[in-house]
Design an enzyme around this catalytic site. Structure first.
Site, PDB file in Angstrom:
ATOM      1  N   CYS A 240      -6.856  11.198  -1.495  1.00 21.21           N
ATOM      2  CA  CYS A 240      -6.820  10.177  -1.565  1.00 21.21           C
ATOM      3  C   CYS A 240      -5.068   9.734  -0.517  1.00 21.21           C
ATOM      4  O   CYS A 240      -5.582   8.171  -0.351  1.00 21.21           O
ATOM      5  CB  CYS A 240      -6.923   9.347  -2.590  1.00 21.21           C
ATOM      6  SG  CYS A 240      -8.716   9.675  -3.638  1.00 21.21           S
ATOM      7  N   HIS A 319       6.248  14.276  -2.922  1.00 19.57           N
ATOM      8  CA  HIS A 319       4.850  15.869  -3.275  1.00 19.57           C
ATOM      9  C   HIS A 319       5.545  16.207  -4.590  1.00 19.57           C
ATOM     10  O   HIS A 319       7.345  16.924  -4.475  1.00 19.57           O
ATOM     11  CB  HIS A 319       4.586  16.759  -2.473  1.00 19.57           C
ATOM     12  CG  HIS A 319       3.942  17.762  -1.478  1.00 19.57           C
ATOM     13  ND1 HIS A 319       3.428  18.371  -2.833  1.00 19.57           N
ATOM     14  CD2 HIS A 319       2.507  17.175  -0.684  1.00 19.57           C
ATOM     15  CE1 HIS A 319       2.579  18.937  -2.490  1.00 19.57           C
ATOM     16  NE2 HIS A 319       1.572  18.820  -1.037  1.00 19.57           N
ATOM     17  N   HIS A 403       2.831  -9.342  -1.416  1.00 20.36           N
ATOM     18  CA  HIS A 403       0.692  -8.706  -1.672  1.00 20.36           C
ATOM     19  C   HIS A 403       0.975  -6.970  -2.235  1.00 20.36           C
ATOM     20  O   HIS A 403       2.470  -5.980  -1.138  1.00 20.36           O
ATOM     21  CB  HIS A 403       0.069  -9.329  -0.147  1.00 20.36           C
ATOM     22  CG  HIS A 403       0.434  -9.557   0.012  1.00 20.36           C
ATOM     23  ND1 HIS A 403      -0.437 -10.566  -0.705  1.00 20.36           N
ATOM     24  CD2 HIS A 403       0.827 -10.586   1.433  1.00 20.36           C
ATOM     25  CE1 HIS A 403      -0.500 -12.377   0.579  1.00 20.36           C
ATOM     26  NE2 HIS A 403       0.605 -12.108   0.579  1.00 20.36           N
ATOM     27  N   HIS A 407      -4.372   1.928  -4.309  1.00 19.38           N
ATOM     28  CA  HIS A 407      -5.072   2.073  -4.272  1.00 19.38           C
ATOM     29  C   HIS A 407      -6.337   2.256  -5.297  1.00 19.38           C
ATOM     30  O   HIS A 407      -6.512   2.967  -6.629  1.00 19.38           O
ATOM     31  CB  HIS A 407      -5.348   3.927  -4.090  1.00 19.38           C
ATOM     32  CG  HIS A 407      -6.254   5.098  -4.246  1.00 19.38           C
ATOM     33  ND1 HIS A 407      -7.599   4.616  -3.531  1.00 19.38           N
ATOM     34  CD2 HIS A 407      -6.353   6.260  -5.494  1.00 19.38           C
ATOM     35  CE1 HIS A 407      -8.107   5.631  -3.401  1.00 19.38           C
ATOM     36  NE2 HIS A 407      -8.033   6.548  -4.637  1.00 19.38           N
ATOM     37  N   HIS A 436     -14.849  -2.703  -6.300  1.00 23.66           N
ATOM     38  CA  HIS A 436     -15.986  -3.510  -7.477  1.00 23.66           C
ATOM     39  C   HIS A 436     -17.048  -3.616  -6.028  1.00 23.66           C
ATOM     40  O   HIS A 436     -17.954  -3.134  -6.404  1.00 23.66           O
ATOM     41  CB  HIS A 436     -16.052  -5.220  -7.395  1.00 23.66           C
ATOM     42  CG  HIS A 436     -17.384  -5.423  -8.502  1.00 23.66           C
ATOM     43  ND1 HIS A 436     -18.096  -6.244  -7.497  1.00 23.66           N
ATOM     44  CD2 HIS A 436     -17.188  -5.770  -9.435  1.00 23.66           C
ATOM     45  CE1 HIS A 436     -19.592  -6.695  -8.393  1.00 23.66           C
ATOM     46  NE2 HIS A 436     -18.947  -6.046  -9.467  1.00 23.66           N
ATOM     47  N   ASN A 440     -15.007   3.641  -4.931  1.00 16.69           N
ATOM     48  CA  ASN A 440     -13.534   4.319  -4.494  1.00 16.69           C
ATOM     49  C   ASN A 440     -13.606   4.876  -3.497  1.00 16.69           C
ATOM     50  O   ASN A 440     -14.702   6.041  -3.087  1.00 16.69           O
ATOM     51  CB  ASN A 440     -13.164   5.633  -5.362  1.00 16.69           C
ATOM     52  CG  ASN A 440     -12.094   5.936  -5.311  1.00 16.69           C
ATOM     53  OD1 ASN A 440     -11.576   5.716  -3.811  1.00 16.69           O
ATOM     54  ND2 ASN A 440     -11.275   7.068  -6.026  1.00 16.69           N
TER      55      ASN A 440
END
Length: 508
Positions: A240, A319, A403, A407, A436, A440
């Site tokens: 993702c 990582h 802001h 994710h 919502h 995802n």
């Protein structure tokens, strides 16, 4: 893997605390704000009295003293002055040539929105899961609980192939889903920016779990007849957070190739990656992942600054794959009866917390005001060298960003970051509402969130936004953007017909 940040069930995310407790007391809120203002304007506050004293001293000097200073200045060697000027010009020239080129986000999202007939309400999802005959009662009840607690709404989208009974997870249907999402986003991007496809010099596509031959990037080249010397890349298996990785790769390419445009396409493919077994650690992605994708147009042309929405400020990648637990915490494999799925380790959330700590440790010095950095350094020195029994100071990232696009991997992820970074409900509203409305959508979710902020009219000139995503491997990646104008939503954006209904109350 695409399930890198999915929300785990109670027995998974209660096994260990999701993220380390970063939260500090904010009893001295206004003292901190005053200290931040003082340190941010320290140079100005010191310079003003110095200038005032110099002017006062100059008014008390006699004309003879001023003439004497002028004569002393005339004795300076002319060659030295010329040499100094040449050196300054040379240094400035080298700096201008070698400095990184500014990367502008001309327009992005064209975030894909599927047709209405692909919506998957809870009732429809559960009915379909039962009728497939692949899940036992325990697995069906598990999926029902995940849906109810996930923060996902009733209007998310599932691909056409999964609407049939039995489902049709074929290669042809997976290609059809990929084309539907990618081409839909790109059509909107080219339409909104008036760009000709042949003007694109760099193409980066990321999709974690569907990597056919020819590649997804080759499908785009063929569809839009992109030029023959295009630099195209196809990123797979990176989870993702791959959207930020794709932005970083495109940025590197734009540093090398002058006067170029780059397009980044971020998506995920569900058709061939639905799990039809009863291993609970593999069932969660079925409940959370939904159709979605985004296309982003980047430019290194200074002439595009006027029409661009944002400037890329920083990309920080972390990582943790050298650690075995981190490497295997999101793992695609076969279950005990040979059915393929993505399994989630019970250590997933704890590993995500460690990756987040490493990422913000690198990001902090790049974005935080000097006041926060000094407080952090002073606390560190006190703990290390004086054995002071004080808690580690956690910087206030709200002083660095206006802001936040976290994710939308699951409600638990958003909850923990809201709590431990001391964010307000408004700061995480875009993430919750994206989860919502669209579920995802993997690496493209951060663009749906940015679109939400714009649709609400909240993005002002010079605002900074922090996009942060987690991915299998395990990775935590951040991108920082600065708004170049009061940003308006793109035409026919993903929130155009529903923004007035949001925010909605999330049932817990």
């Amino acid at each position: 893997m695409r399930a890198a940040t999915v929300e785990a069930p109670d027995e998974i995310h209660n096994n260990r605390r999701s993220v380390p407790d970063f939260l500090q007391s904010v009893n001295l809120k206004y003292v901190k704000l005053g200290y931040h203002y003082l340190m941010s304007h320290l140079f100005t506050l010191l310079l003003i009295p110095l200038i005032a004293l110099s002017l006062i001293e100059a008014t008390h000097m006699r004309p003879e003293e001023i003439h004497e200073i002028w004569l002393q200045l005339q004795y300076i060697n002319l060659v030295t002055v010329i040499g100094g000027l040449v050196l300054v010009v040379f240094i400035c020239t080298v700096y201008i040539i070698s400095r990184p080129r500014a990367i502008f986000l001309v327009d992005y999202y064209a975030c894909y929105r599927a047709p209405p007939h692909l919506k998957a309400s809870f009732q429809r999802f559960m009915k379909h899961s039962r009728l497939t005959g692949d899940f036992d009662e325990s697995s069906l009840e598990f999926q029902r609980k995940i849906l109810e607690r996930s923060g996902i709404g009733e209007e998310t989208y599932v691909p056409e192939a999964m609407q049939y009974l039995p489902p049709r997870p074929s290669m042809a249907n997976a290609r059809e889903e990929a084309e539907q999402v990618m081409f839909g986003a790109l059509d909107a991007l080219f339409r909104n920016t008036l760009m000709k496809p042949k003007d694109i010099g760099v193409l980066v596509v990321n999709c974690s779990l569907f990597n056919p031959t020819p590649s997804l990037s080759a499908m785009i080249v063929n569809k839009y007849k992109l030029r023959g010397n295009i630099k195209s890349f196809n990123l797979g298996g990176m989870g993702c957070s791959a959207g930020v990785i794709a932005i970083d790769l495109a940025r590197d390419m734009l540093q090398v190739h002058r006067s170029s445009y780059a397009v980044v396409v971020s998506t995920e493919n569900i058709t061939q990656n639905w799990y039809f077994g009863n291993n609970k650690s593999m069932l969660i992605p079925n409940c959370l992942f939904r159709m979605g994708g985004a296309a982003v147009l980047l430019s290194n042309k200074s002439s595009d600054r006027r029409r661009a929405k944002y400037k890329l400020v920083h990309v920080v990648r972390t990582h943790c794959g050298s650690e075995d637990k981190a490497f295997r915490c999101v793992y695609q494999e076969q279950d005990e009866v040979g059915k393929v799925g993505v399994s989630l380790s019970k250590d997933l959330m704890a590993i995500a917390g460690g990756a987040l700590k490493n990422n913000i440790t690198t990001l902090g010095p790049l974005v935080l005001p000097i006041s926060e950095q000094l407080l952090f350094f002073a606390t560190l020195v006190a703990r290390k060298f004086f054995n002071a029994k004080i808690k580690p100071y956690i910087p206030d990232f709200k002083l660095a960003f206006d802001h936040f696009c976290i994710h939308a991997g699951g409600r638990a992820v958003i909850d923990e970051l809201e709590k431990n970074l001391d964010l307000s409900p408004l700061h995480v509203e875009a993430s919750r509402m994206t989860l919502h409305r669209y579920g995802n959508t993997s690496s493209s979710s951060i663009w749906y969130e940015l679109a939400y902020i714009e649709a609400k009219g909240r993005m002002k000139r010079r605002n900074r936004v922090w996009q942060i995503a987690f991915g299998s491997g395990f990775k935590c990646n951040s991108a920082v953007w600065e708004a170049l104008c009061h940003v308006k939503p793109s035409p026919k954006g993903p929130w155009e017909d529903c923004i007035d209904r949001y925010p909605v109350k999330i049932v817990t």
